[in-house]
Design a protein around this motif. Structure first.
Motif: not given
Length: 181
Positions: A33-34, A48, A31, A102
């Motif tokens: 984060d954006s 993160k 996972s 990202r």
């Protein structure tokens, strides 16, 4: 694999033995984060991401002219766009996680350019110097890719009065140049 069987007395058996070994490697999920949008000159920040296995995550930047990755920290070095990839290669217990990408957008910082000068009627125009405000990272005008120029319609024979000095033509990869009269 070659397997040799022995009985409880330590003697090897001449009987053929068939053994199936099943290796189980678990999957893991990553996972990430954006990422927010930043501006050239902003402080670095921590990335993160986590994986379900708890193993360490590795990050890379596709454009090191925009951002450099060291461990889990991003340092912004220029305006533009880069893809930040989070990955985890796995180990003897876990398969590699599917990498997550990202996009990091770093906008240009605003730089303000102004020029003003005084002259005496009948004298030649003075050199029209440009002053700047808004540089980041202790930079100076020496980093501007294409320096702007200052011009005025006033001439040596212009009537006494106030004349506009126009600043135009500058361009830079990291700065959006805002001209003030």
């Amino acid at each position: 694999y070659t397997v040799t069987g022995t009985n409880i007395y330590g003697c090897q058996s001449s009987d053929a033995v068939s053994v199936k070994i099943k290796s189980t490697i678990s999957t893991q999920t990553l996972s990430f984060d954006s990422l927010s949008t930043y501006t050239y000159g902003d402080a670095g920040f921590k990335l993160k991401a986590s994986v379900s296995s708890g193993l360490p995550v590795t990050y890379t930047s596709s454009n090191t002219a925009v951002a450099i990755v060291s461990g889990d920290t991003i340092t912004i070095v220029g305006a533009g766009t880069t893809n930040i990839t989070a990955s985890q290669s796995g180990n003897s217990s876990y398969q590699a996680a599917t990498p997550v990408v990202r996009t990091l957008i770093v906008n240009k910082a605003t730089l303000t350019a102004t020029s003003n000068a005084n002259k005496v009627y009948g004298d030649a125009n003075p050199i029209l110097n440009i002053t700047y405000s808004g540089f980041k990272n202790n930079e100076t005008a020496s980093v501007i890719d294409t320096l702007p120029i200052a011009t005025t319609l006033a001439t040596m024979s212009s009537s006494v009065g106030t004349y506009v000095i126009t600043v135009t033509g500058g361009d830079d990869n990291n700065y959006l140049i805002n001209y003030l009269p």
